[in-house]
Structure formats: structure tokens, C-alpha cells
Design a protein around this motif. Structure first.
Motif, short mmCIF file in Angstrom:
data_model
loop_
_atom_site.label_atom_id
_atom_site.label_comp_id
_atom_site.label_asym_id
_atom_site.label_seq_id
_atom_site.Cartn_x
_atom_site.Cartn_y
_atom_site.Cartn_z
N ILE A 7 0.84 -1.20 0.00
CA ILE A 7 0.00 0.00 0.00
C ILE A 7 0.87 1.25 0.00
N LYS A 44 2.24 2.40 -3.45
CA LYS A 44 1.35 3.17 -4.33
C LYS A 44 1.64 4.65 -4.25
N THR A 101 -4.06 -2.77 -6.21
CA THR A 101 -5.15 -3.75 -6.07
C THR A 101 -4.77 -5.09 -6.69
N ALA A 113 -6.50 -4.17 2.16
CA ALA A 113 -6.36 -3.36 0.95
C ALA A 113 -7.19 -2.09 1.01
N GLY A 114 -8.35 -2.16 1.67
CA GLY A 114 -9.20 -0.97 1.80
C GLY A 114 -9.80 -0.48 0.50
N ASP A 115 -10.06 -1.39 -0.43
CA ASP A 115 -10.60 -1.04 -1.74
C ASP A 115 -11.82 -1.92 -1.99
N ARG A 116 -13.01 -1.32 -2.12
CA ARG A 116 -14.23 -2.11 -2.31
C ARG A 116 -14.21 -2.91 -3.60
N ARG A 117 -13.54 -2.40 -4.62
CA ARG A 117 -13.52 -3.10 -5.91
C ARG A 117 -12.72 -4.38 -5.87
N ILE A 118 -11.84 -4.51 -4.88
CA ILE A 118 -10.96 -5.68 -4.85
C ILE A 118 -11.73 -6.97 -4.57
#
Length: 370
Positions: free
Chosen positions: A110, A113, A121, A338-343
């Protein structure tokens, strides 16, 4: 402060889904809440709690930024960096377990990035798959292997030898995928991050507490170790405790209870004894398939009540860690960090094909090695 603590619990849709599943299943099995605490693997919960505190402490110290900046300077392309991180995750998982490996590599990823704009991701998804592939090699790589090794009675080296073909193929397959799906585009270091400040005192505190916590795990006094870690952060850096995703721990607690309820369903209790009559192919498919829904560790515990800790069972439940999200608890840890909803849906674009590939390769190798 209270609002900050409660926010993750209120927004956690996966936690809400698990609670709903538990509520529905409880209508079809004996309702005995007094037994639920016994269904929870408290050693796992305590271990996760300590590791979450320690890795969050290092993250908030800013040291991952320092380490990430050095790594970016050491690699010429996204492809090289991605292959290093994926192979590193697989290697760490062989002797630190898959969960611990993720607590090291995901926060570092993370951070990358912010320094070079690498597709985080996708890289975290590959790292989650890598720790599942790497950890299956050794008896201490993951909880299901610890169980299988303890029951089998074979030596440490013999266990590695029987798992080596599958681990080698899966790790190599992931590295090949990295080669094709991470471009050879040059990494561009972002100069504006060069003056980042970090906190050496907090890093050293985390290191000392980490050693104390590992010793407590080794001596089987993990509760005292957890108390020492929590007290250390209360004294040195209270913000560490406030910034942890505590809802993740509740997710694991509810998941253990849900599994406890599911295996009491009459359909399962009546049919599982028939597993002893399954053919090799049937047992292989059952180990993989059952892992998809109740995770590979509970599947291993359940199946060991009826079948011996064979090489076939070990391969099946480890391959079952791929595919759907519940297949391995490591999947859940990586995606939550990851803190990413799309993952959550992107993960399955990679994990499901790898499950199919693992089943094909695994069964083919088992046939050849007989």
C-alpha cells in the motif's frame, strides 16, 4: 473517539452478511449460545490481534514509506517489483505462515502506491494468492498443514517433499502470470515523498513487542503476550489502537460460530460419515469444494474425523484455499487490509481460474505420483 471506533462495524457489509447467515442457520440447529465460545479458535483470534497491533504500529511509524522508497529505487520496472513482492510473499509464508506474511507485505505494498503508482489492487490479489501457494509447502505454513502434519506422524522433510510438486507449480504459475500482467513500464519515483518523516522510537517499540509476542506464542502464554503488546501501545502510541480495523476480528469470531452452526445441519451430520466410502476423486473434490464454503481449516478439521491425513487430503484442502473468498482466511485478511471495495469482485477474476488450474494440475500430479 467512540464514533471512530464504531464506524468500521457499522460499515462492514461482510460482517453483516455473516451475522445474517448465522441467524438463519440457528433456526435449523439446536440453539445453544453457551457452546459458541468453544467453537471459536481463540489462539487464532489472539494471534491476529497482536499482529494487527504490531503491523499498524510499524505502518503509523512511517517506516514502510522509508523501506518502500528504497525498494522502488532498487527495481527498474513494475514487472520486476511485482515479481519480487509476489515471490517474497510466497517465501515468507513458508516459515511465517500465510497470515503473518500478509501482515508484512500488504502494508508495504500500500505504501508503494504513494511512491511509484504501481497497480496496488492487482498486486495485493497476487500476494494473497502467493501466500496460499507458498504456505502449502511446509508443515508450519498454514493452520491446516499444522493439523495434517501433527496427525500424519511423518517427518518435517517428508511433509515438504510430498507438497513440493504442487507448491512449485502454483508459485511458478503465479510468477508467469506476473510476467504477463504487470508491464515492463519503468518505475518513476515521486520526488515529493523524499522528505517523509518517520518515528524510530515507535519502530523499535514494535520490534521489541514483536519479539515478546512471538515468545509468548511459543510458550503458549499468548494471552499475556497480547496484554503486554496492548499495554505497550497504550503507553507509547495510543493512536495505534484507535486505527486498527477491529471489525476484522469480529468477522473471524462470527465466521467460526457460523461454521460451528453449519456443520450441525442435519443434512451434513447424516451424510458426512459416508465420506469413508468415497473414491480418491470424490474425496479430492469434497476437500476442495467444502473449503470453498466453510474455509480450508474447518474443512480439514471436519474431514480428519473420517479420513486419514493423506497426501491427497493435504493437496485438496490447500487447493481449496483458492477460488471463492471463504476458501482461505488469508484471502479475507489481504482484501480487508487493501481498503478497496472493488478488490472483492476483482479477486475472483484471478482466484477462480487459479482454482481450476490448481485442481487440474493437482489431480494430474497425484495420478502420476501414485
Amino acid at each position: 473517539m467512540l464514533r471512530q471506533f464504531l464506524r468500521p462495524f457499522l460499515r462492514d457489509r461482510f460482517l453483516h452478511l455473516l451475522l445474517l447467515i448465522g441467524l438463519i442457520v440457528s433456526f435449523f440447529v439446536p440453539f445453544a449460545p453457551a457452546r459458541w465460545p468453544d467453537a471459536i479458535d481463540w489462539h487464532t483470534i489472539i494471534t491476529l490481534s497482536g499482529l494487527m497491533m504490531l503491523t499498524k504500529g510499524v505502518e503509523l511509524s512511517g517506516y514502510f514509506d522509508v523501506l518502500g522508497r528504497r525498494m522502488v529505487k532498487g527495481f527498474a520496472s513494475e514487472r520486476q517489483l511485482a515479481m519480487f513482492m509476489v515471490f517474497g510473499a510466497a517465501l515468507l509464508s513458508t516459515f511465517l505462515t500465510n497470515d503473518v506474511a500478509l501482515f508484512i507485505v500488504v502494508p508495504l505494498t500500500i505504501t508503494l502506491k504513494k511512491l511509484c503508482g504501481i497497480p496496488v489492487t492487482r498486486l495485493i490479489i497476487f500476494e494473497a494468492l502467493a501466500v496460499n501457494a507458498g504456505s502449502l509447502l511446509t508443515p508450519i505454513g498454514n493452520p491446516q498443514n499444522i493439523l495434517l502434519w501433527g496427525r500424519s506422524g511423518i517427518s518435517f522433510a517428508a511433509f515438504i517433499w510430498q507438497m513440493l510438486p504442487l507448491a512449485a507449480v502454483l508459485v511458478l504459475s503465479l510468477l508467469i502470470l506476473c510476467w504477463f500482467f504487470f508491464p515492463a513500464r519503468a518505475l518513476h519515483y515521486q520526488a515529493r515523498e523524499q522528505q517523509h518523516q518517520w518515528k524510530p522510537r515507535l519502530v523499535w517499540t514494535c520490534l521489541v513487542l514483536y519479539l515478546v509476542f512471538l515468545a509468548s506464542l511459543e510458550l503458549h502464554v499468548e494471552r499475556w503476550g497480547l496484554l503486554v503488546v496492548a499495554a505497550g501501545f497504550l503507553i507509547v502510541a495510543r493512536n495505534v489502537l484507535l486505527n486498527i480495523d477491529w471489525s476484522l476480528l469480529l468477522v473471524f469470531v462470527v465466521m467460526f460460530i457460523d461454521v460451528h452452526l453449519l456443520i450441525q445441519l442435519p443434512a451434513l451430520r447424516e451424510n458426512l460419515p459416508g465420506v469413508t466410502q468415497f473414491s480418491s476423486g470424490g474425496l479430492f473434490l469434497l476437500g476442495v469444494g467444502l473449503s470453498q464454503f466453510i474455509s480450508n481449516v474447518p474443512s480439514t478439521i471436519l474431514l480428519l474425523n473420517y479420513v486419514p491425513p493423506s497426501m491427497l487430503l493435504a493437496w485438496a484442502v490447500n487447493i481449496g484455499g483458492f477460488g471463492l473468498l471463504p476458501g482461505s482466511l488469508a484471502n479475507l485478511i489481504a482484501l480487508r487490509m487493501a481498503g478497496d471495495r472493488r478488490i472483492w469482485w476483482r479477486f475472483h477474476l484471478w482466484s477462480l481460474p487459479l482454482l481450476a488450474w490448481g485442481m487440474l494440475v493437482g489431480w494430474g500430479l497425484l495420478t502420476l505420483l501414485r
